[in-house]
Design a protein around this motif. Structure first.
Motif, mmCIF file in Angstrom:
data_model
loop_
_atom_site.group_PDB
_atom_site.id
_atom_site.type_symbol
_atom_site.label_atom_id
_atom_site.label_comp_id
_atom_site.label_asym_id
_atom_site.label_seq_id
_atom_site.Cartn_x
_atom_site.Cartn_y
_atom_site.Cartn_z
ATOM 1 N N MET A 98 0.808 -1.206 0.000
ATOM 2 C CA MET A 98 0.000 0.000 0.000
ATOM 3 C C MET A 98 0.843 1.258 0.000
ATOM 4 S SD MET A 98 -1.223 0.079 3.974
ATOM 5 C CE MET A 98 -0.028 0.068 5.299
ATOM 6 N N THR A 99 2.190 1.080 -0.121
ATOM 7 C CA THR A 99 3.089 2.205 0.117
ATOM 8 C C THR A 99 4.373 2.030 -0.669
ATOM 9 O OG1 THR A 99 2.216 2.413 2.368
ATOM 10 C CG2 THR A 99 4.339 3.446 1.932
ATOM 11 N N PHE A 100 4.981 3.158 -1.095
ATOM 12 C CA PHE A 100 6.323 3.098 -1.651
ATOM 13 C C PHE A 100 7.170 4.183 -1.007
ATOM 14 C CE2 PHE A 100 3.609 5.499 -4.467
ATOM 15 C CZ PHE A 100 4.347 6.578 -4.943
ATOM 16 N N SER A 101 8.434 3.837 -0.756
ATOM 17 C CA SER A 101 9.289 4.750 -0.004
ATOM 18 C C SER A 101 10.732 4.618 -0.418
ATOM 19 C CB SER A 101 9.178 4.478 1.505
ATOM 20 O OG SER A 101 9.737 3.212 1.823
ATOM 21 N N ILE A 102 11.504 5.656 -0.085
ATOM 22 C CA ILE A 102 12.953 5.622 -0.206
ATOM 23 C C ILE A 102 13.540 6.145 1.094
ATOM 24 C CG2 ILE A 102 12.856 7.837 -1.458
ATOM 25 C CD1 ILE A 102 15.595 7.044 -2.696
ATOM 26 N N VAL A 103 14.503 5.407 1.613
ATOM 27 C CA VAL A 103 15.247 5.788 2.814
ATOM 28 C C VAL A 103 16.682 6.006 2.363
ATOM 29 C CG1 VAL A 103 15.878 5.115 5.162
ATOM 30 C CG2 VAL A 103 13.760 4.239 4.137
ATOM 31 N N ALA A 104 17.299 7.126 2.758
ATOM 32 C CA ALA A 104 18.621 7.398 2.203
ATOM 33 C C ALA A 104 19.466 8.280 3.104
ATOM 34 C CB ALA A 104 18.485 8.055 0.828
ATOM 35 N N ARG A 105 20.776 8.254 2.835
ATOM 36 C CA ARG A 105 21.741 9.166 3.447
ATOM 37 C C ARG A 105 22.337 10.021 2.343
ATOM 38 N NH1 ARG A 105 27.804 7.976 5.492
ATOM 39 N NH2 ARG A 105 28.012 8.150 3.230
ATOM 40 N N SER A 106 22.638 11.270 2.658
ATOM 41 C CA SER A 106 23.253 12.154 1.665
ATOM 42 C C SER A 106 24.677 11.708 1.373
ATOM 43 C CB SER A 106 23.257 13.595 2.165
ATOM 44 O OG SER A 106 24.003 13.708 3.373
ATOM 45 N N VAL A 156 13.695 10.136 4.704
ATOM 46 C CA VAL A 156 12.710 9.212 4.153
ATOM 47 C C VAL A 156 11.694 10.015 3.345
ATOM 48 C CG1 VAL A 156 10.967 7.454 4.662
ATOM 49 C CG2 VAL A 156 12.932 7.752 6.208
ATOM 50 N N ALA A 157 11.347 9.516 2.176
ATOM 51 C CA ALA A 157 10.214 10.043 1.415
ATOM 52 C C ALA A 157 9.262 8.885 1.163
ATOM 53 C CB ALA A 157 10.665 10.658 0.094
ATOM 54 N N VAL A 158 7.962 9.124 1.332
ATOM 55 C CA VAL A 158 6.995 8.022 1.256
ATOM 56 C C VAL A 158 5.667 8.534 0.719
ATOM 57 C CG1 VAL A 158 6.374 8.401 3.688
ATOM 58 C CG2 VAL A 158 5.850 6.211 2.594
ATOM 59 N N ALA A 159 4.975 7.682 -0.029
ATOM 60 C CA ALA A 159 3.635 8.000 -0.528
ATOM 61 C C ALA A 159 2.787 6.737 -0.480
ATOM 62 C CB ALA A 159 3.696 8.540 -1.954
ATOM 63 N N SER A 160 1.453 6.935 -0.391
ATOM 64 C CA SER A 160 0.581 5.783 -0.214
ATOM 65 C C SER A 160 -0.884 6.129 -0.440
ATOM 66 C CB SER A 160 0.735 5.243 1.213
ATOM 67 O OG SER A 160 -0.068 4.108 1.441
ATOM 68 N N ALA A 175 -2.516 9.827 6.018
ATOM 69 C CA ALA A 175 -1.433 10.347 6.856
ATOM 70 C C ALA A 175 -0.260 9.377 6.970
ATOM 71 C CB ALA A 175 -1.969 10.713 8.243
ATOM 72 N N VAL A 176 0.276 8.964 5.833
ATOM 73 C CA VAL A 176 1.356 7.977 5.823
ATOM 74 C C VAL A 176 2.596 8.476 6.551
ATOM 75 C CG1 VAL A 176 2.418 8.707 3.642
ATOM 76 C CG2 VAL A 176 2.509 6.293 4.340
ATOM 77 N N GLY A 177 2.732 9.788 6.683
ATOM 78 C CA GLY A 177 3.885 10.328 7.384
ATOM 79 C C GLY A 177 3.893 10.055 8.867
ATOM 80 N N GLU A 208 4.979 8.661 -10.953
ATOM 81 C CA GLU A 208 4.746 8.764 -12.388
ATOM 82 C C GLU A 208 4.829 7.411 -13.084
ATOM 83 O OE1 GLU A 208 7.640 11.648 -13.561
ATOM 84 O OE2 GLU A 208 6.392 13.360 -12.942
ATOM 85 N N ALA A 209 5.549 6.466 -12.458
ATOM 86 C CA ALA A 209 5.656 5.121 -13.029
ATOM 87 C C ALA A 209 4.464 4.239 -12.666
ATOM 88 C CB ALA A 209 6.947 4.454 -12.553
ATOM 89 N N GLY A 210 3.568 4.741 -11.842
ATOM 90 C CA GLY A 210 2.379 3.971 -11.462
ATOM 91 C C GLY A 210 2.060 4.014 -9.994
ATOM 92 N N GLY A 211 3.099 4.025 -9.157
ATOM 93 C CA GLY A 211 2.915 4.147 -7.713
ATOM 94 C C GLY A 211 2.034 3.076 -7.103
ATOM 95 N N ASP A 212 1.295 3.462 -6.094
ATOM 96 C CA ASP A 212 0.355 2.579 -5.404
ATOM 97 C C ASP A 212 -0.780 2.235 -6.361
ATOM 98 O OD1 ASP A 212 -1.727 1.556 -3.709
ATOM 99 O OD2 ASP A 212 -0.844 2.610 -1.999
#
Length: 277
Positions: free
Chosen positions: A1-9, A17-21, A25-27, A154-158
């Protein structure tokens, strides 16, 4: 139900973290991060206890992979979980339980973990990774994370649609007034509030955050001479304010004007001049 990226600079100074779903209130349930420690996203049948536990393990010196294994070993619901972790050194780990709903999967690389479930297909994760790698180390972590999230959408997401999105970035001393490590903590809780485009709204909020809540660079600072000070006072009173300092406080530009009145951000100077025309 969700896609995310977790990263370090790339400079090793920021984690996020960036997340969408298609989830309200996924945040709130998914992201967590601490500067100098690492970041995590917990999703699918999210175990929100993972956030505190993972960050504690990382703070004790565990790598992302070790922290992830400890989480899974202690959780009978591991097959329903999806998790991404990045540690202080940028090592990454991702887990997709066998019972997560299709399409579900993830990918890791140097400094990032990308994962999603109930997606339109693997192209979502692939697009996110491509966007992350293409954005370049010179780009801020906030913008790199948002670029990856946008590409996934843009690729389709949830596969169920769009409802919420969030962006969390931490960096030592980056918070308001330099008093905490929250460089960015932005959330769009329900797409109905922004025309059904939470990631687009998240980008708008990030631009506002960059203006109001980040410190000016030396290149952005304009020295306030006696002549400019007189102009600023005149502009502010002409706009109905007691003085220039009152205008700054009313408009929330404290991060963009020196406390001692020695400089003003070039963008704020343009704003007050435009307003005073």
């Amino acid at each position: 139900m969700t896609f995310s990226i977790v990263a370090r600079s790339a400079d090793g100074e920021s984690w996020g973290v960036a997340v969408a779903s298609k989830f309200l209130a996924v945040g709130s349930p998914v992201p967590a991060a601490v500067a100098g420690v690492g970041a995590i996203a917990t999703q699918a049948d999210a175990n929100v206890a993972y956030k505190g536990l993972a960050l504690s393990h990382l703070d004790d010196g565990a790598t992302a992979e070790v922290a992830l294994q400890r989480l899974l070993e202690e959780d009978d619901g591991r097959d329903h979980r999806q998790v991404g972790i990045v540690d202080v050194d940028g090592s990454a780990a991702s887990h997709t339980g066998g019972d997560c709903l299709d399409w579900a999967g993830g990918v890791t690389g140097d400094g990032y973990a990308i994962q999603g479930n109930i997606l339109t297909g693997p192209e979502v994760v692939e697009a996110m990774e491509a966007a992350w790698l293409a954005s370049g180390a010179e780009t801020s972590l906030e913008r790199r994370l948002l670029a990856a999230l946008t590409a996934g959408d843009e690729a389709g997401g949830d596969s169920r649609g769009r409802q919420s999105a969030a962006l969390l970035v931490v960096r030592d001393g980056a918070g308001y007034g330099g008093n905490d490590d929250i460089a960015c903590d932005l959330r769009v809780d329900d797409a109905a509030s922004c025309g059904g485009t939470p990631i687009v709204e998240l980008e708008r909020l990030l631009s506002l955050s960059e203006l109001y809540l980040t410190a000016s660079t030396d290149d952005e600072k304009v020295a306030i001479t006696p002549e400019l000070e007189a102009e600023l006072e005149s502009l502010a009173t002409g706009l109905g304010h007691r003085d220039f300092a009152a205008w700054v406080g009313t408009e929330n530009y404290e991060m963009r004007v020196a406390d001692d009145g020695s400089w003003i951000d070039v963008r704020i100077l343009e704003i007050i001049r435009e307003a005073g025309r």
